[in-house]
Design an enzyme around this catalytic site. Sequence first.
Site, PDB file in Angstrom:
ATOM      1  N   ALA A 126     -30.085 -27.618   8.274  1.00 54.45           N
ATOM      2  CA  ALA A 126     -30.211 -29.079   8.436  1.00 54.45           C
ATOM      3  C   ALA A 126     -28.936 -29.559   9.111  1.00 54.45           C
ATOM      4  O   ALA A 126     -28.016 -30.030   8.461  1.00 54.45           O
ATOM      5  CB  ALA A 126     -30.427 -29.750   7.080  1.00 54.45           C
ATOM      6  N   ALA A 127     -28.875 -29.442  10.433  1.00 48.43           N
ATOM      7  CA  ALA A 127     -27.600 -29.406  11.150  1.00 48.43           C
ATOM      8  C   ALA A 127     -27.043 -30.753  11.596  1.00 48.43           C
ATOM      9  O   ALA A 127     -25.830 -30.907  11.706  1.00 48.43           O
ATOM     10  CB  ALA A 127     -27.722 -28.492  12.365  1.00 48.43           C
ATOM     11  N   PRO A 129     -25.519 -34.464  11.885  1.00 50.21           N
ATOM     12  CA  PRO A 129     -25.145 -34.732  13.283  1.00 50.21           C
ATOM     13  C   PRO A 129     -24.303 -33.651  13.942  1.00 50.21           C
ATOM     14  O   PRO A 129     -23.970 -33.771  15.109  1.00 50.21           O
ATOM     15  CB  PRO A 129     -24.355 -36.034  13.174  1.00 50.21           C
ATOM     16  CG  PRO A 129     -23.710 -35.960  11.834  1.00 50.21           C
ATOM     17  CD  PRO A 129     -24.719 -35.275  10.938  1.00 50.21           C
ATOM     18  N   LYS A 132     -20.945 -29.753  10.426  1.00 45.77           N
ATOM     19  CA  LYS A 132     -20.852 -28.409   9.859  1.00 45.77           C
ATOM     20  C   LYS A 132     -21.141 -27.333  10.893  1.00 45.77           C
ATOM     21  O   LYS A 132     -20.543 -26.259  10.860  1.00 45.77           O
ATOM     22  CB  LYS A 132     -21.770 -28.299   8.647  1.00 45.77           C
ATOM     23  CG  LYS A 132     -21.375 -29.272   7.534  1.00 45.77           C
ATOM     24  CD  LYS A 132     -22.376 -29.293   6.398  1.00 45.77           C
ATOM     25  CE  LYS A 132     -22.042 -30.399   5.408  1.00 45.77           C
ATOM     26  NZ  LYS A 132     -22.218 -31.759   6.008  1.00 45.77           N
ATOM     27  N   GLU A 150     -32.664 -28.968  13.146  1.00 47.41           N
ATOM     28  CA  GLU A 150     -32.710 -30.343  12.670  1.00 47.41           C
ATOM     29  C   GLU A 150     -34.148 -30.828  12.690  1.00 47.41           C
ATOM     30  O   GLU A 150     -34.816 -30.777  13.718  1.00 47.41           O
ATOM     31  CB  GLU A 150     -31.825 -31.250  13.523  1.00 47.41           C
ATOM     32  CG  GLU A 150     -31.875 -32.713  13.115  1.00 47.41           C
ATOM     33  CD  GLU A 150     -31.608 -32.938  11.631  1.00 47.41           C
ATOM     34  OE1 GLU A 150     -32.366 -33.709  11.006  1.00 47.41           O
ATOM     35  OE2 GLU A 150     -30.654 -32.329  11.095  1.00 47.41           O
ATOM     36  N   ASP A 195     -27.439 -27.459   3.872  1.00 48.04           N
ATOM     37  CA  ASP A 195     -26.907 -28.747   3.419  1.00 48.04           C
ATOM     38  C   ASP A 195     -28.119 -29.659   3.302  1.00 48.04           C
ATOM     39  O   ASP A 195     -28.506 -30.331   4.254  1.00 48.04           O
ATOM     40  CB  ASP A 195     -25.872 -29.282   4.408  1.00 48.04           C
ATOM     41  CG  ASP A 195     -25.193 -30.540   3.900  1.00 48.04           C
ATOM     42  OD1 ASP A 195     -24.798 -30.555   2.722  1.00 48.04           O
ATOM     43  OD2 ASP A 195     -25.087 -31.508   4.665  1.00 48.04           O
ATOM     44  N   CYS A 248     -24.984 -34.023  -0.934  1.00 44.98           N
ATOM     45  CA  CYS A 248     -24.020 -35.108  -1.172  1.00 44.98           C
ATOM     46  C   CYS A 248     -24.550 -36.008  -2.284  1.00 44.98           C
ATOM     47  O   CYS A 248     -24.401 -37.223  -2.241  1.00 44.98           O
ATOM     48  CB  CYS A 248     -23.739 -35.900   0.104  1.00 44.98           C
ATOM     49  SG  CYS A 248     -25.189 -36.660   0.858  1.00 44.98           S
TER      50      CYS A 248
END
Length: 478
Positions: A126-127, A129, A132, A150, A195, A248
């Site tokens: 899940a790259a 913006p 990472k 993405e 992520d 997060c």
Amino acid sequence: MSHTSRVFFPPAFVEQMQQLLPDADEFQRFITSSQLPLRRSLRVNTLKISVDDFLTLVEPYQWALTPIPWCQEGFWISRDDADTLPLGSTAEHLAGLFYIQEASSMLPVSALFDGGDMPQRVMDMAAAPGSKTTQIAAHMGNRGAILANEYSASRVKVLHANLSRCGVSNTAMTHFDGRVFGPALPECFDAVLLDAPCSGEGVVRKDADALRNWSQSSTEEIAATQQALINSAFHALRPGGTLVYSTCTLNTRENQQVVNGLLEQYPDAVKVEPLDTLFMGAERATTAEGYLHVFPHIFDSEGFFVARLRKVASVPPMPQPGYKVGKPPFTPLNRVQQQEVIAAAASVGLRWDTELKLWQRDKELWLFPSEIEPLLGRVRFSRIGLKLAETFPKGFRWQHHAAVALADAASANAFELNSNEAEEWYRGRDIYPERDLPASELIICYQQRPIGIAKKVGSRIKNNYPRELVRDGKLFTL
């Protein structure tokens, strides 16, 4: 218990956090910290500049830079000129010398490479913006390959722009629901970063209304998606490989329970690798299982969760996908063609590592990371590597993104701009320097770093900066 602060806390969320933080003093520290402005932070892009050289470069600006304990390239930043010049409009940011990245979000990649691991093929599931992905590329030194996926179509363009600005050359982009990779690419990756999309409970310091749509039922729905994604990621990982799962958010349903669900499903194939020694002080946020559960008040940051897992055995494969991808519309160049292109590129100051291979589509020349080649035809890629040039009967039209990643600032045709000229470059305007131009094709540099490529037309430099990147408003010349 109600709170009349600017941050919106749903009552059920407050109750949840009181259960997670039963000590009344610690809970109050959490509430207080969550209402403080988030410290700005950046990560030096070592694909472009060393940390020491960056610190020397920005020393005249008198930025107050405080090292982030878990990322050698990361710094919290305080600036006296913050009100007059956005950090994203500084010359160093436009040139890709640093990435504006929240400190906690640097943790997952630090965990991925902990212990000296150097994977050759990595997936960032899940790259966007791109914080990472660019951090991974810097750790890898642009070697090997990264599959940057993405799912959100609106974020793919931003991902590509950030990869380009930072000079990343070893990445292939896809646009899928992450659940496809376990079936489509089983045991193909040395490392996977997931992520995961989450409820965002940790980001209230950046967005006071982040919890407006929060509910326990939506948390359950998100966790179900996360469980499917981590299962897919695990299947795409080769035995011996590393999986880092992060969010997060703060609740255990989307964090510990998702990871524990994978452990329960494959008890003989997954090993938790504790993160209590990842950095000095990590034990303050380490759970009994060895995960990092970072609440905002612990390190004065966003909230974050990170788990590092090792795949110690194969597991039965998922059902293979029924669709056919089709042959990609690229063909590799033969040796004679490669030598011709390599020589022509070198003559204008463009050079690349042997891990990048030349492929052609119609009149376009591309550089693909060789580690991605075994995956061609197994999933559909939206973009692979770097577009190097377009071919014409009289030669090549070299591309901006390739110049940013590959150009040599010490080449004979490099041309250093002054600050006013560099501003004009980023505004998309032609440049009229009052000094001799060294060649007909120029590597455009500022602060001794390549920022593009252009042709000399008479006494002017014809601007080749991509239209979609052109900047308006106040830039770095104050």
